[in-house]
Design an enzyme around this catalytic site. Structure first.
Site, PDB file in Angstrom:
ATOM      1  N   HIS A  72       0.765  -1.301  -0.019  1.00 59.07           N
ATOM      2  CA  HIS A  72       0.205  -0.089  -0.096  1.00 59.07           C
ATOM      3  C   HIS A  72       1.104   1.247  -0.035  1.00 59.07           C
ATOM      4  O   HIS A  72       1.616   1.638   0.992  1.00 59.07           O
ATOM      5  CB  HIS A  72      -0.801   0.066   1.320  1.00 59.07           C
ATOM      6  N   CYS A  73       0.601   2.054  -0.970  1.00 54.60           N
ATOM      7  CA  CYS A  73       1.585   3.361  -1.040  1.00 54.60           C
ATOM      8  C   CYS A  73       0.960   4.627  -0.823  1.00 54.60           C
ATOM      9  O   CYS A  73       0.095   4.991  -1.681  1.00 54.60           O
ATOM     10  CB  CYS A  73       2.133   3.336  -2.575  1.00 54.60           C
ATOM     11  N   PRO A  74       1.128   5.257   0.282  1.00 52.37           N
ATOM     12  CA  PRO A  74       0.532   6.433   0.663  1.00 52.37           C
ATOM     13  C   PRO A  74       0.979   7.484  -0.407  1.00 52.37           C
ATOM     14  O   PRO A  74       0.105   8.532  -0.449  1.00 52.37           O
ATOM     15  CB  PRO A  74       0.932   6.844   2.075  1.00 52.37           C
TER      16      PRO A  74
END
Length: 389
Positions: A167-169
């Site tokens: 999960h890439c913010p």
């Protein structure tokens, strides 16, 4: 107070579980935490704007007009890949329906048998064979499904994602099966853009320092100093991230598998998804087919909405037929619907003349018979008796 269930048609994205947000009628899908994504957009747009304002006019005149043109093309390519990665479905798997979840639970209980009280039930795992190697399919207690190979449950989005990478913010979304190639191309193009701006910003300072001095150049172009600082601190992280994912692509491996050590370390297992060839692995990841979304976000479904009975009555009143009395003599202000027609007038006149079944017809008055010599004598005798009384 009793409630009435009203069925209405809604888009499926409105009823999807999880912690995603949707825009544009379900076409755009992102995570709820979008603050870092806005920071990413601000840094890219702001740095490129400073470059176009301070460096490009000077470099286009003294070096080549192709410098700003290539910068614009590279900037648009970076933004397009960023939006494509952030706004797309990463490969979210639909959750099991209640009937499917019940059936799966029955299968698991039948396979495990009766577990004695106080003992922990066996793990819910299924084994499948991929390229001659056994791969375990884990059961997701949230989605009520056995996850496919390489899938994992994202705790931030609260969804199972197929071929979950991480999960890439910075992009505001998960990176999975459907958007990984766009994410990698975004990091690669962003690295090139950062190096491009950083290089020509230094060239711009050096060329102007020859004519007016270094200090005077910094005073005349304050945006250049800010560009160099931003590019210097972001260059190492962006280029390092691109190199790390290039290494993973060459092995046909995900970030999640690398962190967990699925195909290395104590497990001593070989990666069943690798072709043992760097070119083939890169072609599969970057040039493979585009997978469709399995969510059907814009499909229609029925939703039963409970509404109080009084509100339902007010919102859906019963149709009542009302009889409009038309004027006897229509004028120019009378609408056409209210003007009586000839047929209506004839029917109304007939209804007035015909008695209803409940009303009794009036008793006709007794008419005396016609005068004759005998009736005249009898009538004179009756009148004389009434006068005598």
């Amino acid at each position: 107070m009793s409630a009435v269930m009203i069925a209405r048609k809604v888009r499926k994205w409105e009823k999807l579980p999880g912690k995603n947000t949707f825009c544009c009628d379900g076409r755009v899908m992102m995570a709820r935490q979008k603050g870092v994504f806005y920071l990413t957009v601000f840094l890219i747009v702001g740095t490129c704007s400073l470059f176009f304002a301070f460096e490009c006019p000077y470099l286009a005149t003294h070096l080549s007009p192709a410098i700003p043109v290539f910068a614009i093309v590279l900037f648009l390519f970076v933004m397009a890949l960023l939006l494509r990665t952030s706004f797309s479905d990463p490969g979210v798997l639909p959750r099991a329906l209640p009937e499917e979840a019940t059936f799966i639970e029955m299968e698991i209980e039948a396979a495990n048998g009766n577990v004695p009280a106080g003992q922990r039930p066996p793990p819910r795992i299924r084994n499948v064979q991929i390229n001659g190697q056994i791969v375990k399919l884990k059961y997701c207690y949230t989605c009520k499904i056995f996850r496919p190979p390489r899938a994992s449950h994202c705790s931030i989005c609260d969804n199972c994602v197929d071929r979950f990478d991480h999960h890439c913010p910075w992009v505001g979304n998960c990176v999975g099966k459907r958007n990984y190639r766009y994410f990698y191309l975004f990091t690669l193009s962003l690295s090139l853009l950062t190096i491009y701006i950083f290089t020509f910003a230094i060239v711009h300072v050096v060329m102007r320092s020859v004519d007016s001095g270094f200090v005077k150049t910094l005073q005349d172009t304050p945006g250049t100093v800010l560009e160099v600082l931003v590019c210097f601190f972001t260059l190492w992280s962006v280029v390092g991230l691109t190199g790390f994912h290039s290494y993973l692509i060459s092995l046909n491996q995900t970030t999640n598998e690398d962190i967990k050590g699925s195909w290395s370390g104590k497990n001593r297992l070989q990666n069943p998804y690798s072709h043992k060839n760097i070119v083939k692995n890169c072609c599969e990841v970057l040039c493979g087919p585009a997978y469709p979304s399995v969510l059907d976000r814009r499909g229609l479904t029925q939703d039963d909405l409970p509404v109080p009975a009084s509100t339902a009555t007010q919102s859906n009143p019963v149709l009542q037929t009302t009889k409009t009395t038309a004027p006897l003599i229509p004028n120019e202000h009378t609408p056409d619907d209210a003007k009586p027609s000839i047929a209506d007038s004839a029917i109304a006149h007939a209804e007035k003349r015909s008695p209803s079944p409940k009303e009794k017809p009036p008793t006709p008055a007794k008419v005396p018979p016609l005068a004759s010599p005998e009736t005249d004598v009898e009538a004179s005798i009756i009148i004389a008796k009434e006068k005598a009384l």
